[in-house]
Design a protein around this motif. Structure first.
Motif, PDB file in Angstrom:
ATOM      1  N   GLU B 408      -6.100  67.724 -12.295  1.00 57.26           N
ATOM      2  CA  GLU B 408      -5.466  67.354 -11.014  1.00 57.26           C
ATOM      3  C   GLU B 408      -6.077  66.033 -10.535  1.00 57.26           C
ATOM      4  O   GLU B 408      -7.199  65.683 -10.924  1.00 57.26           O
ATOM      5  N   ILE B 409      -5.325  65.335  -9.687  1.00 55.22           N
ATOM      6  CA  ILE B 409      -5.789  63.990  -9.297  1.00 55.22           C
ATOM      7  C   ILE B 409      -6.217  63.954  -7.836  1.00 55.22           C
ATOM      8  O   ILE B 409      -5.521  64.468  -6.953  1.00 55.22           O
ATOM      9  N   LEU B 410      -7.386  63.345  -7.601  1.00 61.91           N
ATOM     10  CA  LEU B 410      -7.859  63.151  -6.228  1.00 61.91           C
ATOM     11  C   LEU B 410      -7.035  62.036  -5.584  1.00 61.91           C
ATOM     12  O   LEU B 410      -6.617  61.102  -6.263  1.00 61.91           O
ATOM     13  N   SER B 411      -6.838  62.118  -4.282  1.00 65.36           N
ATOM     14  CA  SER B 411      -6.058  61.070  -3.625  1.00 65.36           C
ATOM     15  C   SER B 411      -6.864  59.770  -3.586  1.00 65.36           C
ATOM     16  O   SER B 411      -8.099  59.788  -3.654  1.00 65.36           O
ATOM     17  N   ASP B 412      -6.160  58.655  -3.470  1.00 69.43           N
ATOM     18  CA  ASP B 412      -6.816  57.345  -3.423  1.00 69.43           C
ATOM     19  C   ASP B 412      -7.733  57.216  -2.212  1.00 69.43           C
ATOM     20  O   ASP B 412      -8.688  56.453  -2.212  1.00 69.43           O
ATOM     21  N   GLU B 413      -7.401  57.975  -1.156  1.00 66.73           N
ATOM     22  CA  GLU B 413      -8.166  57.847   0.101  1.00 66.73           C
ATOM     23  C   GLU B 413      -9.369  58.773   0.155  1.00 66.73           C
ATOM     24  O   GLU B 413     -10.121  58.733   1.127  1.00 66.73           O
ATOM     25  N   CYS B 414      -9.560  59.606  -0.872  1.00 67.42           N
ATOM     26  CA  CYS B 414     -10.590  60.653  -0.813  1.00 67.42           C
ATOM     27  C   CYS B 414     -11.958  60.119  -0.374  1.00 67.42           C
ATOM     28  O   CYS B 414     -12.625  60.707   0.453  1.00 67.42           O
ATOM     29  N   ASP B 415     -12.384  59.004  -0.968  1.00 68.62           N
ATOM     30  CA  ASP B 415     -13.741  58.533  -0.641  1.00 68.62           C
ATOM     31  C   ASP B 415     -13.741  57.158   0.028  1.00 68.62           C
ATOM     32  O   ASP B 415     -14.628  56.340  -0.175  1.00 68.62           O
ATOM     33  N   ILE B 416     -12.733  56.929   0.856  1.00 69.42           N
ATOM     34  CA  ILE B 416     -12.548  55.635   1.495  1.00 69.42           C
ATOM     35  C   ILE B 416     -13.753  55.215   2.356  1.00 69.42           C
ATOM     36  O   ILE B 416     -14.140  54.054   2.391  1.00 69.42           O
ATOM     37  N   PHE B 417     -14.385  56.193   3.027  1.00 69.40           N
ATOM     38  CA  PHE B 417     -15.510  55.846   3.906  1.00 69.40           C
ATOM     39  C   PHE B 417     -16.803  55.620   3.115  1.00 69.40           C
ATOM     40  O   PHE B 417     -17.757  55.063   3.633  1.00 69.40           O
ATOM     41  N   LEU B 418     -16.809  56.072   1.868  1.00 71.74           N
ATOM     42  CA  LEU B 418     -17.955  55.782   0.999  1.00 71.74           C
ATOM     43  C   LEU B 418     -17.816  54.356   0.468  1.00 71.74           C
ATOM     44  O   LEU B 418     -18.792  53.604   0.397  1.00 71.74           O
TER      45      LEU B 418
END
Lengths: 99, 488
Positions: B408-418
């Motif tokens: 499954e694929i994580l969204s592009d925004e998953c780690d935006i604040f990192l």
């Protein structure tokens, strides 16, 4: 699609990577997905802003090229990492073909 | 979970033998790593030799004497194989020690094994490794995160107390959050990258994993500092990050900013619930929590993709199959050799990033993409600097999504604040805070101004104390070694 097959061939050639026909389909899909993500930047007003090339106050430091001695052991170690060598050199394909 | 300072003290006093720790560690790895697959290689023989040397000698008085540590497989240890999880470097032997390794050797640490990662650290799930799939210790059907997924899973499962990773766009903090451990990325320029396989040089930093903030601060104190071999390493004086770590009043009146842009993204319900609880607790401790505005948040993904891929294409260009690494056979000429060697030995994700990087750097595209992105990066940094005039630290969930199942694929925004921390060169730390309804860990993230690392550790230490996460609890099927119950 913004990036077409012809463009992909040019990029692959510039990057010096072979890609096969099967891969091309998914690369075209993925690269266009990435390209569309960048559209958001188009309309931003960045006038007066300098580009951030790095985060530190790096400045070029010029110095003379000085040949320093290097132990045989290190030379051998570096050469041994190479897929092909001859004597003291890395061995590669002929670059200049003299007929 | 064991306190490294105390364990080290016991080894120094001769109350515990380092050999016994190594034995327990290796037994634990052999028992558990069949399921977790965090390690690419183990250094069994070397570890025992080093441990017995420490037990016998006066090397006992070093800060990490006899302590096992796992190293991400993109950091060079002299005479060890280093693959960066790529077929390209399958047989590569490191000719020298990375600066961090040199420092760890001087401190008496024992390199118990090299951990799995995404190929050349490109990925967020450790699935792009050319060798194996690492699982999440809390549920082996789920990804551990990435790219330092092996190091995070090794610490999260209790197989090792400490590990090193590298963080280009959240690659330490995202897997740390998914695996329920503390993960820290220092300010850009705090830790030398000499001897680390480069991904994107204006973002890359070495990061640290452990179960506790104290252990992370201790390890950081050992590996941080000026290094002439890494020109971006800043000449800061040596700091003991464990000094005065326990400051019970640090959260009182602390100004904590919550980016209002969080509302623009889809966040998993469990994470929202836990995040709100964390804010409540911070307020109870006397912190002043308020909304901040970073309008350029929405550009982070685009910025990161363009600049990172451009730097990737420049860095990976050094992989030519001539001086080291994989070389294709039966090539017609030099160009053919480059193109075939790369095609045959690099994975899809790596090639994709090289191609996109080449595209944005192409002379016709340079100003439209790369140059523009660099200017927007300036804008983002400026906005963050302005925000730090109003608040001391920025607080957010570490990830906006829970770990997903394999495939499954994580969204592009998953780690935006990192990623924001990497774009602006800021220090960030994720601390496990609670669990989701499905028993997966959830981490919270603090990000400070550049070189506020010492204060960041103090805040993280205080936050760790008020978290709902019991670090002495491990997944039931695991038998962690360096654990209080073991009485070591």
């Amino acid at each position: 699609m913004f990036i077409k097959e012809k463009e992909l061939n040019i990029i692959a050639d510039l990057a010096k990577i072979y890609i096969n026909e099967k891969e091309k389909v998914s690369y075209l899909l993925d690269l266009n997905k990435m390209e569309s993500l960048t559209e958001i930047l188009e309309k931003i007003d960045v006038s007066g802003l300098e580009p951030t090339t790095h985060l530190t106050d790096l400045r070029n430091v010029w110095r003379e090229d000085i040949v320093k001695p290097c132990s045989r052991k290190i030379v051998n170690q570096m050469l041994n990492s190479a897929p092909a060598k001859e004597k003291n050199f890395y061995k590669i394909h002929k670059v200049i073909n003299v007929k | 979970m064991i306190n490294i300072k105390n364990l080290n003290k016991k080894i120094c006093l001769g109350e515990i033998k380092s050999v016994d720790i190594i034995k327990k560690c290796l037994n634990c790895i052999k028992e558990n790593d069949i399921k977790i697959k965090a390690f690419l290689r183990l250094n069994e023989k070397d570890s025992f030799i080093k441990a017995s040397q420490i037990d016998k000698s006066n090397m006992k008085n070093k800060q990490l004497s006899g302590i096992p540590i796992a190293i991400k497989d993109n950091i060079m240890i002299k005479d060890h194989n280093m693959t960066a999880a790529s077929k390209y470097l399958e047989h590569y032997i490191s000719p020298y020690d990375a600066t961090v390794i040199k420092k760890l050797k001087m401190a008496g640490a024992i390199f118990i094994g090299e951990t799995n990662m995404d190929e050349f650290a490109m990925g967020g799930s450790t699935e792009t490794s050319a060798y194996q799939k690492t699982t999440n210790p809390w549920n082996i059907e789920y990804i551990p995160g990435g790219s330092s997924g092996g190091s995070a899973a090794a610490v999260g499962s209790g197989m090792v107390p400490l590990a090193l990773g590298s963080d280009t766009g959240g690659s330490v903090r995202q897997p740390a959050s998914f695996c329920g451990v503390v993960g820290y990325k220092p300010s850009y320029g705090l830790i030398s990258r000499y001897g680390v396989c480069a991904l994107a040089s204006s973002f890359d930093q070495i990061g640290v994993f452990s179960k506790t903030v104290m252990n992370v601060a201790l390890l950081t104190s050992i590996i941080a500092g000026k290094d002439y071999n890494d020109p971006v390493c800043e000449p800061k004086g040596w700091i003991d990050y464990t000094y005065n770590l326990n400051n019970p009043y640090i959260l009182k009146n602390l100004k904590i900013g919550i980016p209002k842009q969080l509302l623009d993204y889809k966040i998993d319900n469990d994470i929202v619930k836990v995040f709100n609880d964390a804010i409540k607790k911070l307020k109870l401790e006397g912190a002043e929590v308020f909304e901040i505005d970073i309008p350029s948040c929405k550009y982070i993904n685009a910025l990161y993709k363009i600049i990172m891929c451009a730097e990737v294409s420049a860095n990976i260009a050094t992989f030519d199959g001539i001086r080291y690494g994989y070389r294709s056979l039966n090539c017609k000429n030099l160009n053919d050799e480059y193109a075939k060697s790369r095609a045959e030995s690099l994975g899809y994700e790596v090639k994709k990033r090289i191609l996109f990087g080449t595209y944005v750097l192409k002379s016709q595209n340079y100003y439209k993409y790369y140059h523009k992105a660099q200017k927007v990066r300036t804008l983002l940094i400026k906005q963050i600097k302005d925000v730090y005039k109003k608040c001391d630290f920025i607080f957010s969930p570490s990830t906006l999504q829970m770990p997903v199942k394999f495939g499954e694929i994580l969204s592009d925004e998953c780690d935006i604040f990192l990623i924001m921390a990497n774009l602006a060169g800021l220090p960030g730390i994720t601390i496990p805070y609670s669990f989701s309804n499905f028993g997966m860990p959830i981490g919270m993230h603090f990000m400070g101004p550049r070189f506020s690392d010492a204060k960041l550790f103090k805040i993280a230490y205080a936050f760790e104390k008020i978290s709902n996460f019991n670090i002495n609890i491990f997944p039931k099927y695991l038998s962690p070694v360096l654990h209080k119950k073991d009485k070591i």
